[in-house]
Write a protein that holds these residues in place. Sequence first.
Motif, short mmCIF file in Angstrom:
data_model
loop_
_atom_site.label_atom_id
_atom_site.label_comp_id
_atom_site.label_asym_id
_atom_site.label_seq_id
_atom_site.Cartn_x
_atom_site.Cartn_y
_atom_site.Cartn_z
N ARG A 246 0.81 -1.39 0.07
CA ARG A 246 -0.20 0.11 0.18
C ARG A 246 0.95 1.33 -0.07
O ARG A 246 1.85 1.23 0.80
CB ARG A 246 -0.95 0.03 1.29
N ASP B 192 0.85 5.44 0.83
CA ASP B 192 -0.04 6.36 1.39
C ASP B 192 0.88 7.64 1.86
O ASP B 192 2.06 7.23 1.45
CB ASP B 192 -0.96 5.99 2.34
N ASN B 193 0.62 8.49 2.32
CA ASN B 193 1.13 9.75 2.68
C ASN B 193 2.60 9.23 3.50
O ASN B 193 3.49 9.79 3.41
CB ASN B 193 0.58 10.61 3.43
#
Length: 90
Positions: A31, A33-34
């Motif tokens: 994954r 993400d930020n």
Amino acid sequence: ASCFSMMLAKILGDQNKTPQQISTAATLTMRVDNAGVKITSIHLVTEAQVPGMDQAAFEKAATEAKEKCPVSGLVRPGLDSLTLEARLKS
């Protein structure tokens, strides 16, 4: 995958079973993400040829290897899942 295979070979050896062949593949799901990239799950598929062993005993040994593999122990706390398919070849 290689660490798992080595642990499986050790566990089988401890049971006086000598595998003729072990092959393991690991499929990772990641994954982004930020916070960056994170491995969220690992799926192991292992196949082995082990004379004198039945499927149930092989699955039990493979499950034990999944639990005792040092690399699995390191990454397991951050994973959503660590799954295993164990196939005994004739």
